[in-house]
Scaffold this motif. Structure first.
Motif, PDB file in Angstrom:
ATOM      1  N   ARG A 179     -14.652  29.385  72.763  1.00  0.00           N
ATOM      2  CA  ARG A 179     -13.474  28.506  73.661  1.00  0.00           C
ATOM      3  C   ARG A 179     -12.260  29.179  73.399  1.00  0.00           C
ATOM      4  O   ARG A 179     -11.298  29.443  74.209  1.00  0.00           O
ATOM      5  CB  ARG A 179     -13.721  27.136  73.186  1.00  0.00           C
ATOM      6  N   ALA A 180     -11.848  29.600  71.932  1.00  0.00           N
ATOM      7  CA  ALA A 180     -10.513  30.067  71.606  1.00  0.00           C
ATOM      8  C   ALA A 180     -10.491  31.255  72.385  1.00  0.00           C
ATOM      9  O   ALA A 180      -9.433  31.728  72.949  1.00  0.00           O
ATOM     10  CB  ALA A 180     -10.512  29.980  70.055  1.00  0.00           C
ATOM     11  N   TRP A 181     -11.396  32.176  72.248  1.00  0.00           N
ATOM     12  CA  TRP A 181     -11.260  33.681  72.717  1.00  0.00           C
ATOM     13  C   TRP A 181     -10.900  33.684  74.167  1.00  0.00           C
ATOM     14  O   TRP A 181     -10.525  34.602  74.736  1.00  0.00           O
ATOM     15  CB  TRP A 181     -12.400  34.434  72.256  1.00  0.00           C
ATOM     16  N   SER A 182     -11.794  32.807  74.861  1.00  0.00           N
ATOM     17  CA  SER A 182     -11.495  32.471  76.249  1.00  0.00           C
ATOM     18  C   SER A 182     -10.095  32.221  76.566  1.00  0.00           C
ATOM     19  O   SER A 182      -9.734  32.777  77.680  1.00  0.00           O
ATOM     20  CB  SER A 182     -12.441  31.431  76.883  1.00  0.00           C
ATOM     21  N   LEU A 217      -9.554  22.519  64.932  1.00  0.00           N
ATOM     22  CA  LEU A 217      -8.060  22.493  64.629  1.00  0.00           C
ATOM     23  C   LEU A 217      -7.753  24.081  65.016  1.00  0.00           C
ATOM     24  O   LEU A 217      -6.874  24.230  65.918  1.00  0.00           O
ATOM     25  CB  LEU A 217      -7.987  22.526  63.222  1.00  0.00           C
ATOM     26  N   TYR A 218      -8.466  25.046  64.531  1.00  0.00           N
ATOM     27  CA  TYR A 218      -8.102  26.525  64.952  1.00  0.00           C
ATOM     28  C   TYR A 218      -8.300  26.657  66.293  1.00  0.00           C
ATOM     29  O   TYR A 218      -7.151  27.470  66.948  1.00  0.00           O
ATOM     30  CB  TYR A 218      -9.106  27.411  64.028  1.00  0.00           C
ATOM     31  N   ALA A 219      -9.361  26.497  67.057  1.00  0.00           N
ATOM     32  CA  ALA A 219      -9.413  26.862  68.491  1.00  0.00           C
ATOM     33  C   ALA A 219      -8.448  26.139  68.972  1.00  0.00           C
ATOM     34  O   ALA A 219      -7.951  26.486  70.096  1.00  0.00           O
ATOM     35  CB  ALA A 219     -10.887  26.183  68.710  1.00  0.00           C
ATOM     36  N   THR A 239       1.554  32.680  63.048  1.00  0.00           N
ATOM     37  CA  THR A 239       1.243  32.208  61.688  1.00  0.00           C
ATOM     38  C   THR A 239       0.800  31.084  61.230  1.00  0.00           C
ATOM     39  O   THR A 239      -0.302  30.465  60.617  1.00  0.00           O
ATOM     40  CB  THR A 239       2.567  32.578  60.705  1.00  0.00           C
ATOM     41  N   ALA A 240       1.362  30.079  61.920  1.00  0.00           N
ATOM     42  CA  ALA A 240       0.812  28.543  61.598  1.00  0.00           C
ATOM     43  C   ALA A 240      -0.649  28.513  62.388  1.00  0.00           C
ATOM     44  O   ALA A 240      -1.438  27.572  61.851  1.00  0.00           O
ATOM     45  CB  ALA A 240       1.713  27.516  62.754  1.00  0.00           C
ATOM     46  N   VAL A 241      -0.884  28.969  63.255  1.00  0.00           N
ATOM     47  CA  VAL A 241      -2.288  29.129  63.972  1.00  0.00           C
ATOM     48  C   VAL A 241      -3.351  29.646  63.026  1.00  0.00           C
ATOM     49  O   VAL A 241      -4.190  29.059  62.648  1.00  0.00           O
ATOM     50  CB  VAL A 241      -2.241  29.834  65.476  1.00  0.00           C
ATOM     51  N   GLU A 242      -2.991  30.747  62.634  1.00  0.00           N
ATOM     52  CA  GLU A 242      -3.795  31.593  61.490  1.00  0.00           C
ATOM     53  C   GLU A 242      -3.918  30.722  60.294  1.00  0.00           C
ATOM     54  O   GLU A 242      -5.110  30.807  59.648  1.00  0.00           O
ATOM     55  CB  GLU A 242      -3.272  32.780  61.160  1.00  0.00           C
ATOM     56  N   ILE A 249       0.342  22.494  64.454  1.00  0.00           N
ATOM     57  CA  ILE A 249      -0.659  22.379  65.579  1.00  0.00           C
ATOM     58  C   ILE A 249      -0.755  21.146  66.502  1.00  0.00           C
ATOM     59  O   ILE A 249      -0.679  21.317  67.499  1.00  0.00           O
ATOM     60  CB  ILE A 249      -2.229  22.963  65.342  1.00  0.00           C
ATOM     61  N   GLU A 250      -0.595  20.052  65.745  1.00  0.00           N
ATOM     62  CA  GLU A 250      -0.446  18.728  66.214  1.00  0.00           C
ATOM     63  C   GLU A 250       0.808  18.632  67.144  1.00  0.00           C
ATOM     64  O   GLU A 250       0.983  18.183  68.326  1.00  0.00           O
ATOM     65  CB  GLU A 250      -0.822  17.620  65.379  1.00  0.00           C
TER      66      GLU A 250
END
Length: 267
Positions: A179-182, A217-219, A239-242, A249-250
Motif C-alpha cells: 500500500r505504501a509503495w503504491s 503507522l509507517y504506511a 526523517t519523521a516517516v522513516e 505522522i498523526e
C-alpha cells in the motif's frame, strides 16, 4: 586544452577501450579472483564497472541471476544501463525463457530500473508500454516481496493509464508496504511524464480514503508524504516517516485530510 585535461581524457578513453575489449574469458577469470578475495568491495566495484563497460551482456546477466539466486548482494545490476538499447532488448528476450517467478519479476524490475535511468532516450516510451503490460500480468502474485517490486516498477514506467491500478493497490492490498509503495509509485509518476494536474484529479479522493483508513503507522506516513509531493504541500519530513514518529505522522495526517477535504470541495 591544458595537458593535464588531455591526459585525463586519454586515460578515460583508454579505459573505455579496454573494457570494450574484455572477453567472457577475461571476465570469468576476474570473477574467480574476486570470489577468492571474498568479493572485496574495492575489487568488486572495479569488476562491476568492467562488466558494464564490456560487450558481454549475456555473461553480465548470468552473474546478476547468480547473485539473485545466492543472495550474495554484489549489486552487479548497477551499470547494466550502459548496455543501452541492446541490453534492454536482451532482457526482454530472457523474459520469454524464464519460468521461475522470482527471476522473472526481478528481471522485470531490472528493466524498469534501467528505463528510469534512460528516460531521455528515444526508445523509453516504447519499452515502457511493453513492460507495463508484463507488470500488469504479474501483479497477481501472492508473494508480497515480489509484488512490492512490481508496484515500485510501475512508478518508473507506468503512465496515466496505470493511476487507477495503483490507487486500487493503495486501498486494497493486504500488505502494508504494498500500500505504501503504491503511493510512492504514484508520486514517482510525476517525475516520469505524468502531469501533476491529471495525477491530482485522479487521486484526490483516494488519497483521502487511504490516509483515513490506513492503520499501519509507517504506511500512513509514506502515503501522506507521497500526497504532499503530488499536491505540492509540506506536512511531514522523510526523517519523521522513516523514524515512525507517531505524533508527527498523526499531525501530518490531520493536515493532509483537512487540505484534501477543501481541495475536493473546490474541484
Amino acid at each position: 586544452m591544458p595537458d593535464s585535461a588531455n591526459k585525463i581524457i586519454q586515460e578515460i578513453e583508454a579505459e573505455r577501450v579496454r573494457r570494450i575489449s574484455l572477453t567472457r574469458k577475461d571476465l570469468e577469470k576476474s570473477y574467480l579472483e574476486l570470489e577468492k578475495d571474498k568479493f572485496a568491495s574495492s575489487k568488486r566495484l572495479r569488476f562491476a564497472a568492467d562488466l558494464a563497460g564490456s560487450n558481454e551482456i549475456a555473461y553480465h546477466y548470468e552473474l546478476i541471476c547468480k547473485d539473485w539466486e545466492k543472495d550474495i548482494k554484489l549489486h552487479l545490476e548497477n551499470g547494466f544501463e550502459k548496455h543501452g538499447r541492446e541490453g534492454i532488448e536482451f532482457l526482454f528476450e530472457q523474459l520469454d525463457k524464464i519460468e521461475d517467478e522470482k527471476a522473472k519479476i526481478y528481471t522485470v524490475y531490472l528493466i524498469a530500473e534501467i528505463l528510469s535511468k534512460l528516460r531521455h532516450r528515444d526508445f523509453y516510451s516504447l519499452f515502457c508500454d511493453e513492460l507495463t503490460a508484463i507488470l500488469i500480468s504479474l501483479l497477481g502474485t501472492d508473494n508480497t516481496i515480489l509484488r512490492r517490486k512490481l508496484i515500485i516498477a510501475f512508478g518508473w514506467v507506468g503512465s496515466s493509464k496505470e493511476i487507477d491500478l495503483l490507487t486500487q493497490q493503495m486501498i486494497c492490498d493486504q500488505d502494508s508496504l504494498c500500500r505504501a509503495w503504491s503511493a510512492t509509485s504514484l508520486m514517482q509518476m510525476l517525475f516520469h511524464g505524468v502531469q501533476s494536474e491529471e495525477l491530482q484529479a485522479k487521486t484526490k479522493l483516494v488519497f483521502a480514503k487511504a490516509i483515513t483508513e490506513e492503520k499501519d503507522l509507517y504506511a500512513c506516513g509514506v502515503i501522506v508524504e507521497a500526497a504532499q509531493t503530488i499536491f505540492g504541500k509540506k506536512w511531514i519530513s522523510s526523517t519523521a516517516v522513516e523514524n515512525k514518529e507517531s505524533a508527527k505522522i498523526e499531525k501530518a495526517k490531520k493536515s493532509a485530510l483537512r487540505f484534501l477535504k477543501i481541495f475536493n470541495r473546490n474541484e
